[in-house]
Design an enzyme around this catalytic site. Structure first.
Site, PDB file in Angstrom:
ATOM      1  N   TYR A  44       2.192 -19.142  -2.680  1.00 14.95           N
ATOM      2  CA  TYR A  44       1.764 -18.157  -1.679  1.00 14.95           C
ATOM      3  C   TYR A  44       0.319 -17.710  -1.938  1.00 14.95           C
ATOM      4  O   TYR A  44      -0.496 -17.656  -1.014  1.00 14.95           O
ATOM      5  CB  TYR A  44       2.718 -16.962  -1.732  1.00 14.95           C
ATOM      6  CG  TYR A  44       2.463 -15.887  -0.711  1.00 14.95           C
ATOM      7  CD1 TYR A  44       2.666 -16.125   0.646  1.00 14.95           C
ATOM      8  CD2 TYR A  44       2.060 -14.614  -1.100  1.00 14.95           C
ATOM      9  CE1 TYR A  44       2.461 -15.126   1.584  1.00 14.95           C
ATOM     10  CE2 TYR A  44       1.858 -13.612  -0.165  1.00 14.95           C
ATOM     11  CZ  TYR A  44       2.056 -13.867   1.168  1.00 14.95           C
ATOM     12  OH  TYR A  44       1.861 -12.874   2.102  1.00 14.95           O
ATOM     13  N   ASP A  70      10.306  -9.112 -14.174  1.00 16.71           N
ATOM     14  CA  ASP A  70       9.442  -7.982 -13.806  1.00 16.71           C
ATOM     15  C   ASP A  70       8.314  -8.436 -12.894  1.00 16.71           C
ATOM     16  O   ASP A  70       7.649  -7.616 -12.266  1.00 16.71           O
ATOM     17  CB  ASP A  70       8.788  -7.390 -15.071  1.00 16.71           C
ATOM     18  CG  ASP A  70       9.611  -6.249 -15.656  1.00 16.71           C
ATOM     19  OD1 ASP A  70      10.491  -5.719 -14.947  1.00 16.71           O
ATOM     20  OD2 ASP A  70       9.348  -5.895 -16.822  1.00 16.71           O
TER      21      ASP A  70
HETATM   22  O1  GFB Z   1       8.410  -6.160  -3.882  1.00 14.81           O
HETATM   23  P1  GFB Z   1       8.520  -7.102  -5.009  1.00 14.81           P
HETATM   24  O2  GFB Z   1       9.611  -8.104  -4.971  1.00 14.81           O
HETATM   25  O3  GFB Z   1       7.174  -7.856  -5.136  1.00 14.81           O
HETATM   26  O4  GFB Z   1       8.686  -6.199  -6.345  1.00 14.81           O
HETATM   27  P2  GFB Z   1       5.949  -8.087  -6.110  1.00 14.81           P
HETATM   28  C1  GFB Z   1       9.075  -6.788  -7.533  1.00 14.81           C
HETATM   29  C2  GFB Z   1       9.187  -5.746  -8.649  1.00 14.81           C
HETATM   30  O5  GFB Z   1      10.221  -4.800  -8.350  1.00 14.81           O
HETATM   31  C3  GFB Z   1       9.605  -6.431  -9.946  1.00 14.81           C
HETATM   32  C4  GFB Z   1      11.303  -4.938  -9.282  1.00 14.81           C
HETATM   33  O6  GFB Z   1       9.105  -5.706 -11.046  1.00 14.81           O
HETATM   34  C5  GFB Z   1      11.138  -6.361  -9.857  1.00 14.81           C
HETATM   35  O7  GFB Z   1      11.751  -6.494 -11.124  1.00 14.81           O
HETATM   36  N1  GFB Z   1      12.565  -4.683  -8.556  1.00 14.81           N
HETATM   37  C6  GFB Z   1      13.501  -3.759  -8.896  1.00 14.81           C
HETATM   38  C7  GFB Z   1      12.991  -5.289  -7.421  1.00 14.81           C
HETATM   39  N2  GFB Z   1      14.529  -3.760  -8.045  1.00 14.81           N
HETATM   40  C8  GFB Z   1      14.230  -4.690  -7.095  1.00 14.81           C
HETATM   41  C9  GFB Z   1      14.919  -5.128  -5.911  1.00 14.81           C
HETATM   42  O8  GFB Z   1      15.999  -4.668  -5.556  1.00 14.81           O
HETATM   43  N3  GFB Z   1      14.292  -6.082  -5.158  1.00 14.81           N
HETATM   44  C10 GFB Z   1      13.081  -6.627  -5.527  1.00 14.81           C
HETATM   45  N4  GFB Z   1      12.521  -7.550  -4.745  1.00 14.81           N
HETATM   46  N5  GFB Z   1      12.427  -6.247  -6.658  1.00 14.81           N
HETATM   47  C11 GFB Z   1       5.539  -9.909  -4.255  1.00 14.81           C
HETATM   48  C12 GFB Z   1       4.842 -11.243  -4.378  1.00 14.81           C
HETATM   49  O9  GFB Z   1       5.393  -9.433  -5.535  1.00 14.81           O
HETATM   50  O10 GFB Z   1       4.882  -8.975  -3.392  1.00 14.81           O
HETATM   51  C13 GFB Z   1       4.264 -11.725  -3.110  1.00 14.81           C
HETATM   52  O11 GFB Z   1       5.703 -12.156  -5.019  1.00 14.81           O
HETATM   53  C14 GFB Z   1       3.474 -10.666  -2.354  1.00 14.81           C
HETATM   54  O12 GFB Z   1       3.501 -12.845  -3.354  1.00 14.81           O
HETATM   55  C15 GFB Z   1       4.200  -9.360  -2.260  1.00 14.81           C
HETATM   56  O13 GFB Z   1       2.177 -10.485  -2.905  1.00 14.81           O
HETATM   57  C16 GFB Z   1       3.334  -8.215  -1.776  1.00 14.81           C
HETATM   58  O14 GFB Z   1       4.951  -6.990  -5.934  1.00 14.81           O
HETATM   59  O15 GFB Z   1       6.324  -8.356  -7.517  1.00 14.81           O
END
Ligand code: GFB
Length: 244
Positions: free
Chosen positions: A72, A206
């Site tokens: 991505y 994480d």
């Molecule tokens: O929103 P998220 O998946 O995106 O957040 P990123 C990930 C973080 O939240 C990690 C924690 O530290 C996970 O361990 N987390 C805790 C959770 N509970 C949950 C949950 O229920 N669902 C999810 N999804 N995470 C994405 C990128 O990164 O964000 C993309 O991979 C893009 O490329 C986007 O840039 C904005 O911030 O880690």
């Protein structure tokens, strides 16, 4: 094609191919019809994993992005390359913005591929109705700058009218507004009025520890822009989810 950390880890190839195809198609079609402006959306994950903070627009291509979302991130970086090439060759002024982590009413609330805030909101709702604990993935220590979609929408509208450069601009709240995943979960728990237990599944990734970005460039253009407070935005998003 967008998705959360875990969807990115699983589908790097699809993220690369679909996004490169979409961008190339959109930008070239815009060129062919003589569009005077195109605003594309990059993402905060384009910045290098190993870097100094805060990151700034000039660092978009400085080093390898975090391994979880290399497909991505590289696809999104290529939009900036392509914008510069459309400017150099045919002279188009296509540009891009770099938003931090977006959330909103009407978000993708699927636990499987939705981002952390909508995922947690859904999980709190399920925990409430079944009387079970809320499972937060990872350690809760990573940090993120969240931006509310309604604030982002206002900035999206500002860009094509007022910002005339090809170089991207970061659309983010201030560095001081960065929160940990634990704090984000606490805001959801409070807004959803959840009184059960919350636990952390540290077997889950994480992702990138933090991605702190500078909004100095944005502030030089819009020094008085007021972002919705994180707590208020979470409250509105939780209310929308509960109602819908
Ligand atoms: O929103 P998220 O998946 O995106 O957040 P990123 C990930 C973080 O939240 C990690 C924690 O530290 C996970 O361990 N987390 C805790 C959770 N509970 C949950 C949950 O229920 N669902 C999810 N999804 N995470 C994405 C990128 O990164 O964000 C993309 O991979 C893009 O490329 C986007 O840039 C904005 O911030 O880690």
């Amino acid at each position: 094609m967008v998705g959360d950390l875990f969807w990115n880890i699983k589908y790097n190839l699809d993220f690369w191919r679909k996004n490169v195809h979409i961008s190339d198609n959109v930008l070239h079609a815009a060129f062919e019809v003589g569009a005077c402006k195109v605003l594309s959306c990059l993402s905060i994950c384009i910045f290098p994993d190993k870097t100094t903070y805060p990151t700034a627009e000039t660092m978009s291509h400085s080093g390898q992005p975090h391994s979880s979302n290399f497909g991505y991130s590289h696809a999104k970086r290529m939009i900036d390359v392509q914008n510069r090439a459309y400017f150099q060759q045919p002279g188009c002024t296509f540009t891009a913005v770099i938003p931090t982590n977006v959330f909103r009413p009407h978000d993708n609330f699927n636990i499987e591929d939705g981002h952390v805030l909508p995922g947690l909101i859904h999980k709190v709702r399920l925990a409430k109705s079944s009387g079970s604990a809320l499972m937060v993935w990872g350690t809760g220590k990573p940090r993120r700058q969240f931006i509310y979609s309604l604030d982002l929408a206002q900035l999206f509208i500002w860009v094509p009218w007022e910002y005339s450069k090809v170089e991207p601009v970061i659309l983010s709240v201030g560095e001081e507004d960065e929160v940990s995943i634990r704090e984000a979960a606490e805001a959801v728990v409070e807004a959803m009025d959840f009184h059960g237990e919350a636990t952390f599944d540290t077997t889950k990734s994480d992702g990138q520890f933090k991605k702190t970005a500078s909004n100095s460039k944005l502030r030089t253009y819009l020094p008085d822009f007021r972002f919705t407070s994180f707590k208020q935005a979470v409250k509105e998003t939780c209310a929308w989810f509960t109602d819908n």
